[in-house]
Design an enzyme around this catalytic site. Structure first.
Site, PDB file in Angstrom:
ATOM      1  N   CYS A 137       0.840  -1.205   0.000  1.00 47.86           N
ATOM      2  CA  CYS A 137       0.000   0.000   0.000  1.00 47.86           C
ATOM      3  C   CYS A 137       0.874   1.254   0.000  1.00 47.86           C
ATOM      4  CB  CYS A 137      -0.929  -0.023   1.216  1.00 47.86           C
ATOM      5  SG  CYS A 137      -1.995   1.425   1.334  1.00 47.86           S
ATOM      6  N   CYS A 140      -0.487   4.094   2.138  1.00 46.35           N
ATOM      7  CA  CYS A 140      -0.237   3.920   3.575  1.00 46.35           C
ATOM      8  C   CYS A 140       1.237   4.159   3.918  1.00 46.35           C
ATOM      9  CB  CYS A 140      -0.585   2.502   4.032  1.00 46.35           C
ATOM     10  SG  CYS A 140      -2.138   1.878   3.421  1.00 46.35           S
ATOM     11  N   ASP A 141       2.142   3.628   3.105  1.00 46.57           N
ATOM     12  CA  ASP A 141       3.540   3.509   3.541  1.00 46.57           C
ATOM     13  C   ASP A 141       4.545   4.402   2.820  1.00 46.57           C
ATOM     14  OD1 ASP A 141       2.704   1.631   5.366  1.00 46.57           O
ATOM     15  OD2 ASP A 141       3.105  -0.076   4.068  1.00 46.57           O
TER      16      ASP A 141
HETATM   17  C1  LIG Z   1       0.161  -4.168   6.374  1.00 48.90           C
HETATM   18  C2  LIG Z   1      -1.010  -3.271   6.104  1.00 48.90           C
HETATM   19  C3  LIG Z   1      -0.923  -1.936   6.433  1.00 48.90           C
HETATM   20  C4  LIG Z   1      -1.993  -1.088   6.188  1.00 48.90           C
HETATM   21  N1  LIG Z   1      -1.874   0.209   6.550  1.00 48.90           N
HETATM   22  C5  LIG Z   1      -2.899   1.052   6.333  1.00 48.90           C
HETATM   23  C6  LIG Z   1      -2.791   2.420   6.729  1.00 48.90           C
HETATM   24  O1  LIG Z   1      -1.767   2.854   7.261  1.00 48.90           O
HETATM   25  N2  LIG Z   1      -3.853   3.217   6.484  1.00 48.90           N
HETATM   26  C7  LIG Z   1      -5.007   2.768   5.863  1.00 48.90           C
HETATM   27  O2  LIG Z   1      -5.922   3.567   5.659  1.00 48.90           O
HETATM   28  N3  LIG Z   1      -5.139   1.472   5.509  1.00 48.90           N
HETATM   29  C8  LIG Z   1      -4.116   0.620   5.709  1.00 48.90           C
HETATM   30  N4  LIG Z   1      -4.233  -0.694   5.335  1.00 48.90           N
HETATM   31  C9  LIG Z   1      -5.487  -1.129   4.689  1.00 48.90           C
HETATM   32  C10 LIG Z   1      -6.572  -1.405   5.759  1.00 48.90           C
HETATM   33  O3  LIG Z   1      -6.041  -2.268   6.736  1.00 48.90           O
HETATM   34  C11 LIG Z   1      -7.809  -2.027   5.112  1.00 48.90           C
HETATM   35  O4  LIG Z   1      -8.306  -1.155   4.122  1.00 48.90           O
HETATM   36  C12 LIG Z   1      -8.902  -2.303   6.155  1.00 48.90           C
HETATM   37  O5  LIG Z   1      -8.413  -3.158   7.166  1.00 48.90           O
HETATM   38  C13 LIG Z   1     -10.130  -2.951   5.522  1.00 48.90           C
HETATM   39  O6  LIG Z   1     -11.024  -3.262   6.533  1.00 48.90           O
HETATM   40  P1  LIG Z   1     -12.182  -4.360   6.349  1.00 48.90           P
HETATM   41  O7  LIG Z   1     -12.869  -4.406   7.656  1.00 48.90           O
HETATM   42  O8  LIG Z   1     -12.950  -4.080   5.140  1.00 48.90           O
HETATM   43  O9  LIG Z   1     -11.434  -5.740   6.059  1.00 48.90           O
HETATM   44  P2  LIG Z   1     -10.304  -6.535   6.830  1.00 48.90           P
HETATM   45  O10 LIG Z   1      -9.413  -5.618   7.581  1.00 48.90           O
HETATM   46  O11 LIG Z   1      -9.697  -7.419   5.807  1.00 48.90           O
HETATM   47  O12 LIG Z   1     -11.104  -7.408   7.902  1.00 48.90           O
HETATM   48  C14 LIG Z   1     -11.887  -8.499   7.505  1.00 48.90           C
HETATM   49  C15 LIG Z   1     -12.115  -9.421   8.703  1.00 48.90           C
HETATM   50  O13 LIG Z   1     -13.032 -10.437   8.326  1.00 48.90           O
HETATM   51  C16 LIG Z   1     -12.569 -11.704   8.795  1.00 48.90           C
HETATM   52  N5  LIG Z   1     -13.134 -12.734   7.912  1.00 48.90           N
HETATM   53  C17 LIG Z   1     -12.830 -13.015   6.617  1.00 48.90           C
HETATM   54  N6  LIG Z   1     -13.575 -14.022   6.151  1.00 48.90           N
HETATM   55  C18 LIG Z   1     -14.380 -14.423   7.167  1.00 48.90           C
HETATM   56  C19 LIG Z   1     -15.362 -15.434   7.310  1.00 48.90           C
HETATM   57  N7  LIG Z   1     -15.708 -16.267   6.308  1.00 48.90           N
HETATM   58  N8  LIG Z   1     -15.996 -15.562   8.514  1.00 48.90           N
HETATM   59  C20 LIG Z   1     -15.680 -14.736   9.557  1.00 48.90           C
HETATM   60  N9  LIG Z   1     -14.748 -13.771   9.475  1.00 48.90           N
HETATM   61  C21 LIG Z   1     -14.094 -13.606   8.295  1.00 48.90           C
HETATM   62  C22 LIG Z   1     -11.038 -11.584   8.692  1.00 48.90           C
HETATM   63  O14 LIG Z   1     -10.400 -12.521   9.541  1.00 48.90           O
HETATM   64  C23 LIG Z   1     -10.837 -10.143   9.143  1.00 48.90           C
HETATM   65  O15 LIG Z   1     -10.706 -10.037  10.542  1.00 48.90           O
HETATM   66  C24 LIG Z   1      -3.179  -1.573   5.585  1.00 48.90           C
HETATM   67  C25 LIG Z   1      -3.273  -2.934   5.262  1.00 48.90           C
HETATM   68  C26 LIG Z   1      -2.206  -3.782   5.529  1.00 48.90           C
HETATM   69  C27 LIG Z   1      -2.310  -5.244   5.192  1.00 48.90           C
END
Ligand SMILES: Cc1cc2nc3c(=O)[nH]c(=O)nc-3n(C[C@H](O)[C@H](O)[C@H](O)COP(=O)(O)OP(=O)(O)OC[C@H]3O[C@@H](n4cnc5c(N)ncnc54)[C@H](O)[C@@H]3O)c2cc1C
Length: 331
Positions: A137, A140-141
């Site tokens: 990303c 982000c980084d």
């Molecule tokens: C290393 C890293 C650094 C990042 N840094 C930044 C940053 O600095 N700033 C920023 O804005 N964004 C950052 N991001 C992006 C940000 O983390 C994501 O955009 C955000 O987490 C998305 O949130 P979400 O809830 O949609 O999905 P996710 O964070 O992917 O959460 C989904 C959840 O659903 C669960 N899940 C999946 N399938 C199932 C299932 N079948 N049953 C039950 N549970 C399930 C998973 O285990 C997970 O806990 C970063 C991402 C990464 C990987």
């Protein structure tokens, strides 16, 4: 108390926790089913600098507070509960199926997120830890690579935009692409090439090139590059490798239940986040058009929770086109 939930949220990442804050605070009986532990992707970083109002925080620290907040309002979280399927009942309710349990609910918010597509080369996993040099990303980084030399991998729209973003921070950005032309939108490619052609540009493009290994001691020091036309290989010095080759949504369990795009993202109307199944909303990185950011995932969670109230008020609203009927405060 009834065993039927008002809302079940699939996934306790930022989108799911934000949705739960609103539904639980609205006194709806709320259950979050999480495959692992709360947090999702953001748990993998110790440096967030772009969440409005918080200058700097680590992922687990932010998630701990979000989790506490939703639990204080009465949301129930079940960890190690992977959802494997959903079923719509004739009376409109929805059954959510986990390996060993089944739960019934009036509505669902799907927030299973996505994972970055990996190159699958040696060193990628090893240097993925924050600060070690592999990132997926740029938004982000990039600021952490100010004055450094980075390699960006990819050729689509996101890759081009992110590589251009990196040029504002890094001393040198080398973009490598396995083909001999980019598949990104023409306007973006033009911008990229214009940048690369500037005098003393800090952007270099290497076509027909792939990365075969990421190397270093404790942190990234070079990447092994291979020209796929000549088969010539070289060790290319750099401080970081940004991999922009797409996202893989965690939606396999939803096939046949809600409509998905060819690459697995959940289809929805992007205003109210309704899916193809009445009573099932979507939020966060797993949906079409997601901005793939923490703040937007949280925003989505809030929208889905607000719209859920509209659905409870009038289930027929589900079939209405997006319109301005919901004026400010209309929900
Ligand atoms: C290393 C890293 C650094 C990042 N840094 C930044 C940053 O600095 N700033 C920023 O804005 N964004 C950052 N991001 C992006 C940000 O983390 C994501 O955009 C955000 O987490 C998305 O949130 P979400 O809830 O949609 O999905 P996710 O964070 O992917 O959460 C989904 C959840 O659903 C669960 N899940 C999946 N399938 C199932 C299932 N079948 N049953 C039950 N549970 C399930 C998973 O285990 C997970 O806990 C970063 C991402 C990464 C990987």
């Amino acid at each position: 108390m009834s065993d039927i939930y008002d809302c079940i949220i699939v996934g306790a990442g930022p989108a799911g926790l934000a949705a739960a804050l609103y539904t639980a605070r609205d006194r709806m009986k709320t259950l979050i089913l999480e495959k692992l532990m709360p947090g999702g992707q953001i748990n993998n970083t110790d440096r967030i600098e772009n969440y409005p109002g918080i200058e700097r925080i680590d992922g687990p620290g932010l998630i701990e507070q979000m989790q506490k907040q939703v639990q204080n309002f009465g949301a129930e979280i079940k960890n190690s509960s992977e959802v494997t399927g959903l079923e719509k009942l004739k009376d409109g309710k929805i059954v959510v199926i986990c390996d060993e349990d089944k739960f019934t609910t009036r509505a669902v918010i799907l927030t299973p997120g996505s994972d970055y597509r990996k190159l699958g080369i040696p060193g990628e996993e090893e240097f993925r830890q924050a600060g070690a040099g592999v990132s997926y990303c740029g938004t982000c980084d990039a600021p952490f690579f100010k004055g450094k030399q980075v390699v960006a991998v990819g050729g689509g729209n996101t890759a081009v935009q992110e590589a251009l973003h990196l040029t504002k921070f890094a001393e040198k950005v080398t973009m490598i692409h396995r083909r001999d032309e980019f598949r990104a939108a023409k306007v973006l490619v033009e911008e990229l090439l214009a940048k690369a052609n500037e005098p003393n540009s800090n952007l270099i493009i290497k076509y027909s090139t792939i990365a075969t290994a990421i190397q270093g001691e404790g942190k990234v020091q070079s990447v092994r590059l291979k020209n796929v036309k000549t088969n010539k290989e070289e060790d290319y010095p750099c401080d970081g490798v940004f991999i922009f080759i797409g996202m893989v949504p965690n939606t396999g369990f939803l096939k046949g239940f809600v409509e998905l795009t060819d690459n697995g993202f959940i289809k929805c109307d992007c205003a109210y986040l309704r899916t193809s199944v009445p009573g099932v909303f979507v939020a966060g990185d797993c949906r079409i058009g997601a901005a793939m950011q923490l703040a937007t995932a949280v925003g989505d969670g809030v929208v889905a929770a607000m719209m859920l109230k509209q659905y409870f008020r009038d289930p027929k609203w589900w079939d209405e086109p997006v319109s301005d009927l919901l004026g400010p405060g209309g929900w």
